[in-house]
Design a protein around this motif. Structure first.
Motif, PDB file in Angstrom:
ATOM      1  N   PHE A  86       0.855  -1.431  -0.204  1.00  0.00           N
ATOM      2  CA  PHE A  86       0.016  -0.027   0.116  1.00  0.00           C
ATOM      3  C   PHE A  86       0.786   1.309   0.104  1.00  0.00           C
ATOM      4  N   LEU A  87       0.577   2.150  -0.832  1.00  0.00           N
ATOM      5  CA  LEU A  87       1.311   3.509  -0.974  1.00  0.00           C
ATOM      6  C   LEU A  87       0.383   4.522  -0.641  1.00  0.00           C
ATOM      7  N   LEU A  88       0.585   5.261   0.320  1.00  0.00           N
ATOM      8  CA  LEU A  88      -0.021   6.467   0.718  1.00  0.00           C
ATOM      9  C   LEU A  88       0.073   7.844  -0.225  1.00  0.00           C
ATOM     10  N   GLN A  89      -0.798   8.562  -0.186  1.00  0.00           N
ATOM     11  CA  GLN A  89      -0.696   9.780  -0.843  1.00  0.00           C
ATOM     12  C   GLN A  89       0.321  10.644  -0.884  1.00  0.00           C
ATOM     13  N   ASN A  90       0.791  10.862   0.492  1.00  0.00           N
ATOM     14  CA  ASN A  90       1.956  11.865   0.986  1.00  0.00           C
ATOM     15  C   ASN A  90       2.987  10.748   1.326  1.00  0.00           C
ATOM     16  N   PRO A  91       4.015  10.488   0.667  1.00  0.00           N
ATOM     17  CA  PRO A  91       5.179   9.734   1.032  1.00  0.00           C
ATOM     18  C   PRO A  91       5.913  10.214   2.332  1.00  0.00           C
ATOM     19  N   ASP A  92       5.911  11.493   2.696  1.00  0.00           N
ATOM     20  CA  ASP A  92       6.309  11.679   4.059  1.00  0.00           C
ATOM     21  C   ASP A  92       5.703  10.741   5.248  1.00  0.00           C
ATOM     22  N   ARG A  93       4.637  10.484   5.145  1.00  0.00           N
ATOM     23  CA  ARG A  93       3.901   9.839   6.051  1.00  0.00           C
ATOM     24  C   ARG A  93       4.324   8.209   6.109  1.00  0.00           C
ATOM     25  N   ARG A 137      21.329   8.682   0.966  1.00  0.00           N
ATOM     26  CA  ARG A 137      20.962   9.976   1.143  1.00  0.00           C
ATOM     27  C   ARG A 137      19.594  10.062   2.170  1.00  0.00           C
ATOM     28  N   PRO A 138      19.743  11.171   2.591  1.00  0.00           N
ATOM     29  CA  PRO A 138      18.400  11.453   3.744  1.00  0.00           C
ATOM     30  C   PRO A 138      17.206  11.875   2.777  1.00  0.00           C
ATOM     31  N   PRO A 139      16.219  11.010   3.087  1.00  0.00           N
ATOM     32  CA  PRO A 139      14.825  10.967   2.061  1.00  0.00           C
ATOM     33  C   PRO A 139      14.390  12.626   2.359  1.00  0.00           C
ATOM     34  N   HIS A 140      14.592  13.221   3.375  1.00  0.00           N
ATOM     35  CA  HIS A 140      14.045  14.822   3.340  1.00  0.00           C
ATOM     36  C   HIS A 140      14.756  15.645   2.552  1.00  0.00           C
ATOM     37  N   HIS A 141      15.958  15.203   1.985  1.00  0.00           N
ATOM     38  CA  HIS A 141      16.571  16.087   1.020  1.00  0.00           C
ATOM     39  C   HIS A 141      16.160  15.690  -0.473  1.00  0.00           C
ATOM     40  N   LEU A 142      15.259  14.665  -0.821  1.00  0.00           N
ATOM     41  CA  LEU A 142      14.885  14.264  -2.238  1.00  0.00           C
ATOM     42  C   LEU A 142      13.835  15.304  -2.547  1.00  0.00           C
ATOM     43  N   SER A 143      13.429  15.304  -3.820  1.00  0.00           N
ATOM     44  CA  SER A 143      12.081  15.864  -4.333  1.00  0.00           C
ATOM     45  C   SER A 143      10.667  14.921  -4.068  1.00  0.00           C
ATOM     46  N   GLY A 144       9.942  15.558  -4.405  1.00  0.00           N
ATOM     47  CA  GLY A 144       8.614  14.857  -4.257  1.00  0.00           C
ATOM     48  C   GLY A 144       8.543  13.708  -5.090  1.00  0.00           C
ATOM     49  N   LYS A 148       8.308   9.694  -3.583  1.00  0.00           N
ATOM     50  CA  LYS A 148       7.470   8.760  -3.799  1.00  0.00           C
ATOM     51  C   LYS A 148       8.101   7.151  -4.313  1.00  0.00           C
ATOM     52  N   ARG A 149       9.146   7.578  -5.090  1.00  0.00           N
ATOM     53  CA  ARG A 149      10.007   6.199  -5.551  1.00  0.00           C
ATOM     54  C   ARG A 149      10.464   5.476  -4.334  1.00  0.00           C
ATOM     55  N   VAL A 150      10.894   6.122  -3.415  1.00  0.00           N
ATOM     56  CA  VAL A 150      11.592   5.606  -2.181  1.00  0.00           C
ATOM     57  C   VAL A 150      10.610   4.844  -1.612  1.00  0.00           C
ATOM     58  N   ALA A 151       9.225   5.186  -1.510  1.00  0.00           N
ATOM     59  CA  ALA A 151       8.153   4.766  -0.934  1.00  0.00           C
ATOM     60  C   ALA A 151       7.861   3.389  -1.615  1.00  0.00           C
ATOM     61  N   ILE A 152       7.738   3.487  -3.002  1.00  0.00           N
ATOM     62  CA  ILE A 152       7.487   2.296  -3.872  1.00  0.00           C
ATOM     63  C   ILE A 152       8.538   1.322  -3.542  1.00  0.00           C
ATOM     64  N   ALA A 153       9.798   1.909  -3.673  1.00  0.00           N
ATOM     65  CA  ALA A 153      10.934   0.743  -3.407  1.00  0.00           C
ATOM     66  C   ALA A 153      10.714   0.036  -2.004  1.00  0.00           C
ATOM     67  N   ASP A 166      -2.874   5.144  -3.510  1.00  0.00           N
ATOM     68  CA  ASP A 166      -3.769   6.102  -3.170  1.00  0.00           C
ATOM     69  C   ASP A 166      -3.481   7.451  -3.761  1.00  0.00           C
ATOM     70  N   GLU A 167      -4.170   7.762  -5.032  1.00  0.00           N
ATOM     71  CA  GLU A 167      -3.888   9.132  -5.742  1.00  0.00           C
ATOM     72  C   GLU A 167      -2.255   9.220  -5.887  1.00  0.00           C
ATOM     73  N   PRO A 168      -1.759   8.438  -6.590  1.00  0.00           N
ATOM     74  CA  PRO A 168      -0.427   8.466  -7.030  1.00  0.00           C
ATOM     75  C   PRO A 168       0.307   9.652  -7.399  1.00  0.00           C
ATOM     76  N   THR A 169      -0.329  10.621  -8.354  1.00  0.00           N
ATOM     77  CA  THR A 169       0.224  11.709  -8.876  1.00  0.00           C
ATOM     78  C   THR A 169       0.108  13.024  -8.176  1.00  0.00           C
ATOM     79  N   THR A 170      -0.709  12.853  -6.889  1.00  0.00           N
ATOM     80  CA  THR A 170      -0.743  14.139  -5.944  1.00  0.00           C
ATOM     81  C   THR A 170       0.577  14.642  -5.644  1.00  0.00           C
ATOM     82  N   GLY A 171       0.566  15.997  -5.785  1.00  0.00           N
ATOM     83  CA  GLY A 171       1.770  16.759  -5.330  1.00  0.00           C
ATOM     84  C   GLY A 171       2.856  16.636  -6.704  1.00  0.00           C
TER      85      GLY A 171
END
Length: 394
Positions: A86-93, A137-144, A148-153, A166-171
């Motif tokens: 499961f992949l959330l809308q917001n990868p930061d979560r 790399r620290p995830p918080h230094h990455l682009s949106g 998302k790709r880190v979360a998918i990985a 869930d809404e994969p292209t949000t943001g």
């Protein structure tokens, strides 16, 4: 026909002290399908998706995975969440660790993999999403898009059968959205079943194998995209709009154009309809050639000189193909909808090169052959080794 992997039978869900969010939904998902749940905000899309891997338990009804009822004890939930990612809308979560490697390793580590197996799973997952070299790399230094790709990985590292977005292209900006949908196609062609939620009809219409229209917690319509979106009454009930290509085909049909049973889902399909109506009066030259190069095989160092010596444009399908183009300084004309755009170019008598990866190579030939069958126009497809040499069937 592929077997059913997920099924809902009269599923209902009610949040505490609130009305029902899901009201008696039944449907199934077959292995290898691309399914889009489409509806406005508040339709119940996210609630339904969270049921698929046990994050939410139905108030009533039953969910099945591989024909077995989903159970909600700790052991069973761990198993279903390994097989349904499961992949959330917001990868930061979803990203919780201080480095990319640690975040992607979290799932396989919790599954009890030994250190070598965790390392291998992380390497494969990062390669799949195009983030090789990002381990420290620290995830918080990455682009949106990179987040998302880190979360998918992190999900892919557990090798699930089904991926739920869930809404994969949000943001994401339009380019980032195209890249992500291309990645979903790549994962699907590698064998993953993909389910997304979205309110974007223009995204769902050309992408999905099947569309489920949702509104007020119930299914309004479920069918292939041109049928699901083809009845304006159902579309209005779901508080959506008819996709532009489908609306245009309806207007053309009213003006005497012959519209095939399978409604147009791409610009290529629409061009074919218009040219058929003109009875070939456009006077096309002989079709150009589409050359396909699998960048996963061999050294790509001479590709740039091969391209420079020819009047040819380049398209890239898949993350690693785009990385190859960047590495070899190859200018890309097409980065999404690549096959259809190269077919359109071939119909103008122009040649093109498609860079792609192992799991996507066969897709080119299948699509070109399908177009040839529909149109009666044969377009030559040849293979090219990454070192710039024609392969044996080239």
């Amino acid at each position: 026909m592929s077997r059913i992997v997920l099924e809902a039978r009269d599923v209902r869900y009610q949040y505490p002290r609130s009305r029902e969010a899901i009201t008696g939904i039944s449907f199934h998902v077959r292995r290898g399908e691309k399914i889009a749940l489409v509806g406005p905000n508040g339709a119940g899309k996210s609630t339904l998706l969270q049921m698929f891997n046990g994050m939410i338990r139905p108030t009533s009804g039953i969910l099945l995975f591989d024909n077995e009822p989903v159970r909600y004890d700790t052991r069973s939930l761990r198993q279903i969440r390994r097989r349904v990612g499961f992949l959330l809308q917001n990868p930061d979560r979803q990203i919780i660790a201080p480095t990319v490697y640690q975040d992607v390793a979290f799932g396989p580590t919790n599954l009890g993999y030994d250190e070598a197996a965790v390392k291998a799973a992380v390497e494969v997952a990062l390669r799949q999403v195009g983030l090789e070299g990002f381990e420290r790399r620290p995830p918080h230094h990455l682009s949106g898009g990179e987040k998302k790709r880190v979360a998918i990985a992190g999900v892919l590292a557990m090798d699930p059968d089904v991926l739920v977005f869930d809404e994969p292209t949000t943001g994401l900006d339009p380019s980032g959205s195209e890249d992500l949908m291309e990645l979903l196609d790549e994962l699907n062609h590698a064998g993953k079943t993909i389910i997304i939620s979205t309110h974007d009809v223009e995204l769902a219409y050309p992408w999905a194998d099947r569309v489920i229209l949702l509104a007020d917690g119930r299914i309004i319509r479920e069918d292939v995209p041109d049928v699901a979106f083809g009845n304006p009454t159902y579309v209005r009930m779901a508080h959506l709009s008819v996709p532009t290509l489908l609306e245009l085909s309806v207007e053309l049909e009213k003006r005497g154009f012959t519209i095939p049973k399978r409604k147009p889902r791409s610009v290529l399909d629409m061009v074919h309809i218009i040219e058929n109506h003109l009875h070939g009066s456009c006077g096309h030259p002989s079709p150009g050639t589409i050359t396909v190069c699998n960048v996963d095989e061999g050294d790509t160092g001479t590709l740039a000189s091969w391209v420079k010596a020819r009047t040819i444009v380049v398209g890239a399908m898949g993350t690693r193909a785009k990385q190859c183009a960047e590495r070899e300084a190859l200018p890309l004309e097409f980065t999404y909808g690549v096959i259809d755009k190269c077919i359109l170019r071939a119909l103008r008598g122009k040649d093109s090169l498609i860079l792609t990866t192992g799991s996507m190579v066969g897709r080119v030939a299948v699509r070109v052959e399908a177009y040839a069958k529909e149109s009666g126009t044969t377009i030559r497809v040849v293979s090219l080794d990454p070192d710039g040499q024609p392969s044996q069937n080239g």
